[in-house]
Design an enzyme around this catalytic site. Structure first.
Site, mmCIF file in Angstrom:
data_model
loop_
_atom_site.group_PDB
_atom_site.id
_atom_site.type_symbol
_atom_site.label_atom_id
_atom_site.label_comp_id
_atom_site.label_asym_id
_atom_site.label_seq_id
_atom_site.Cartn_x
_atom_site.Cartn_y
_atom_site.Cartn_z
ATOM 1 N N LYS A 92 1.028 -1.189 0.088
ATOM 2 C CA LYS A 92 0.034 -0.121 -0.007
ATOM 3 C C LYS A 92 0.907 1.218 0.102
ATOM 4 O O LYS A 92 1.675 1.683 0.881
ATOM 5 C CB LYS A 92 -0.803 0.074 1.169
ATOM 6 C CG LYS A 92 -1.911 0.988 1.023
ATOM 7 C CD LYS A 92 -2.567 1.646 2.402
ATOM 8 C CE LYS A 92 -1.923 2.797 3.124
ATOM 9 N NZ LYS A 92 -1.921 3.875 2.340
ATOM 10 N N GLY A 100 7.341 4.707 8.244
ATOM 11 C CA GLY A 100 6.409 6.147 8.216
ATOM 12 C C GLY A 100 6.740 6.608 9.594
ATOM 13 O O GLY A 100 7.775 6.348 10.308
ATOM 14 N N SER A 101 5.695 6.940 10.212
ATOM 15 C CA SER A 101 5.847 7.833 11.641
ATOM 16 C C SER A 101 6.055 6.690 12.682
ATOM 17 O O SER A 101 5.555 5.608 12.633
ATOM 18 C CB SER A 101 4.526 8.576 11.710
ATOM 19 O OG SER A 101 3.442 7.741 12.101
ATOM 20 N N THR A 102 6.648 7.278 13.624
ATOM 21 C CA THR A 102 6.642 6.539 15.086
ATOM 22 C C THR A 102 5.428 6.117 15.638
ATOM 23 O O THR A 102 5.336 4.985 16.005
ATOM 24 C CB THR A 102 7.760 7.312 15.895
ATOM 25 O OG1 THR A 102 8.834 7.618 15.612
ATOM 26 C CG2 THR A 102 7.746 6.577 17.195
ATOM 27 N N GLY A 116 3.808 3.240 13.756
ATOM 28 C CA GLY A 116 4.715 2.099 13.973
ATOM 29 C C GLY A 116 4.509 1.605 15.278
ATOM 30 O O GLY A 116 4.338 0.271 15.505
ATOM 31 N N GLU A 118 10.629 0.986 10.028
ATOM 32 C CA GLU A 118 11.514 1.946 9.888
ATOM 33 C C GLU A 118 10.884 3.204 10.238
ATOM 34 O O GLU A 118 9.861 3.646 9.437
ATOM 35 C CB GLU A 118 12.112 1.741 8.729
ATOM 36 C CG GLU A 118 13.475 2.476 8.319
ATOM 37 C CD GLU A 118 13.259 3.794 7.826
ATOM 38 O OE1 GLU A 118 13.164 5.088 8.602
ATOM 39 O OE2 GLU A 118 13.031 3.947 6.726
ATOM 40 N N CYS A 172 13.621 10.741 6.816
ATOM 41 C CA CYS A 172 13.478 10.165 8.207
ATOM 42 C C CYS A 172 15.042 10.298 8.652
ATOM 43 O O CYS A 172 14.961 10.209 9.985
ATOM 44 C CB CYS A 172 13.177 8.913 8.205
ATOM 45 S SG CYS A 172 13.734 7.691 7.194
ATOM 46 N N GLU A 226 10.528 15.507 15.496
ATOM 47 C CA GLU A 226 10.848 15.224 13.956
ATOM 48 C C GLU A 226 9.790 16.184 13.379
ATOM 49 O O GLU A 226 8.798 16.169 13.272
ATOM 50 C CB GLU A 226 10.535 13.932 13.693
ATOM 51 C CG GLU A 226 11.009 13.753 12.172
ATOM 52 C CD GLU A 226 10.752 12.276 11.714
ATOM 53 O OE1 GLU A 226 11.536 11.789 10.984
ATOM 54 O OE2 GLU A 226 9.666 11.572 12.147
#
Length: 487
Positions: A193, A245-247, A250, A267, A301, A398
């Site tokens: 996706k 993607g974003s923490t 995740g 990641e 990132c 970030e």
């Protein structure tokens, strides 16, 4: 007398790529409408023009795609590695042949400068498929057998099955290559996706799969929003989840798959430190600083978003950095002279703006490069903050934009302490002429990748990944195979 060279416009032609008015989902080797008929529009960040209308996948579509991948897995995984390699080599060659077309497409859909998509993204995309094609028939020799007291022995490592992969919008085609290439080389099938703001290059890749004669169902592409990604992660017949993607997302994925037996690589975010010592060549370091934070508008990132400068050279480095930023050219991403392109979306632009305002409110001093922002599209001038402490939001969160926070240090130990003072651990950079100092400092940094006298250099043979809230697992290199194997 002019203070800088004047550049005539040098636009890349849009005519090299043919974008259809609408696209379906790619399931079982064919393009098809979403089960509920929903669609969404993908917009060019630099002009806000609608590029195409794309099918929006739902839960039923996810199930269809996973079932197609499961059917294809039996035959694909049974192929000799040398046969799978032929498909990967073919895909790599087609990517090279269509690289100009794909670079223009990526720039239109993402907003990054054509120089980056042409000279960085596309060569790396092809290189990843070439590299993992070479591994496909060598898995018995990759060191992933059963570990015994005598060493590594035992059965050949086996593919996991169906891989559910979710990629971000900052490097759409490159992140696709990072995930699909090792998955196919190891005998897995894929449901991928792409991000909702950058679906087009993944859909073009689906066409490349057909052009390469890849068996139906081996690669499936589902365009859509977060609910489609969530359904993919939750599907009971998905064996492996790969997410970049974003923490925050995740962490949600980690909670969702806990106890399910699914293998995962995550990641996630970063707040990389770029450390400049007093013996560093200033001009070279400044170029590395610019590459570290302003490449892809800082939407990276592993960006070097925290600059740590030794106090004795702070003023010299800052002066040279501001002078260099004043020469960067912001504007049309299709112009080959452009250094700074558009921010990917209105949502991301708003986030960058809010964090920059927070930095000013907390007392950090903002400086933005003098440049004229286009009237249409999503733009943010290259910006840096001085007078930053470790407690400032701009030094901790970030931002994912062209914003640099400048801090100082006196000793190597202080530099290491400040660099490691973050919840993230994805990347870092060291600038010094002393090799012994590079080794000593690098060994103390809690970062998955440490660059020495360079920044943002990637190679398919080298593993990439993070510590702490930057995620776990590695992509790239021999290490990237293990995440797709039952070892």
């Amino acid at each position: 007398m002019a203070s800088a060279f004047e550049y005539a416009p040098a636009p890349e032609s849009r005519s090299v790529v043919d974008i259809a008015p609408s696209y379906g989902l790619f399931i079982d080797g064919e393009f098809a409408e979403a089960a509920d008929g929903k669609v969404f529009k993908t917009v060019s960040p630099s002009t806000e023009e609608v590029l195409s209308e794309v099918a929006q996948a739902g839960t039923e579509d996810v199930d269809r795609a996973v079932k197609a991948a499961r059917r294809a897995f039996e035959k694909w995984s049974a192929l000799p590695g040398s046969e799978r390699a032929k498909y990967l080599f073919r895909i790599a060659r087609i990517i090279q042949e269509r690289s100009r077309e794909l670079a223009v497409l990526e720039t239109l859909d993402n907003g990054k400068p054509i120089r980056e998509t042409r000279d960085a993204d596309l060569p790396l995309v092809a290189a990843h498929f070439f590299y993992y094609a070479g591994w496909a028939d060598k898995l018995d020799h990759a060191g992933f057998g059963r570990r015994t007291t005598e060493g590594i022995a035992g059965a050949t490592p086996r593919p996991l099955g169906v891989a559910g992969q979710i990629i971000p919008w900052n490097f759409p085609l490159l992140m696709l290559a990072w995930k699909i290439a090792p998955a196919l080389a190891t005998g897995n099938t894929v449901v991928l996706k792409p991000a909702e703001t950058t679906p087009l290059s993944a859909l073009f890749f689906a066409d490349i799969c057909r052009q390469a004669g890849l068996p139906k169902g081996v690669v499936n592409i589902l365009t859509g929003y977060g609910d489609a990604g969530e359904a993919l992660v939750a599907h009971p017949d998905v064996n492996k989840v790969a997410f970049t993607g974003s923490t925050a997302v995740g962490k949600a994925i980690a909670r969702q798959i806990a106890g399910t037996g699914k293998k995962a690589t995550l990641e996630l975010g970063g707040k990389g430190a770029n450390i400049v010592f007093d013996d560093a060549p200033v001009d070279q370091a400044v170029e590395g600083i610019v590459t570290g934070i302003f490449f892809n508008q800082g939407q990276v990132c592993c960006a070097g978003s925290r600059l740590l400068v030794q106090e004795s050279v702070h003023d010299e480095v800052l002066h040279a950095l501001k002078r260099r930023l004043s020469t960067l050219r912001l504007g049309d991403p299709l112009d080959k002279n452009t250094d700074i392109g558009a921010i990917n979306s209105a949502e991301q632009l708003a986030r960058i703006g809010a964090l920059v305002e927070t930095g000013e409110a907390e007392g950090a001093e903002r400086w933005s490069a003098p440049c004229e922002l286009p009237s249409a599209g999503y733009w943010f001038a290259p910006t840096l903050f001085t007078g930053v402490s470790q407690a400032h939001t701009v030094a901790r969160d970030e931002i994912f934009g062209p914003v640099l926070s400048v801090l100082t240090f006196r000793t190597p130990d202080e530099a290491v302490a400040k660099a490691n003072n973050t919840q993230y651990g994805l990347s870092a950079g060291i600038w010094t002429e002393k090799g012994s100092r590079i080794l000593a400092v690098a060994n103390k940094l809690r970062a998955g990748v440490v660059w020495a006298n360079t920044f943002n250099k990637f190679d398919p043979t080298s593993p990439f990944g993070g510590y702490k809230e930057s995620g776990f697992g590695r992509e790239g290199g021999r290490h990237g195979l293990e995440a797709y194997l039952d070892v």
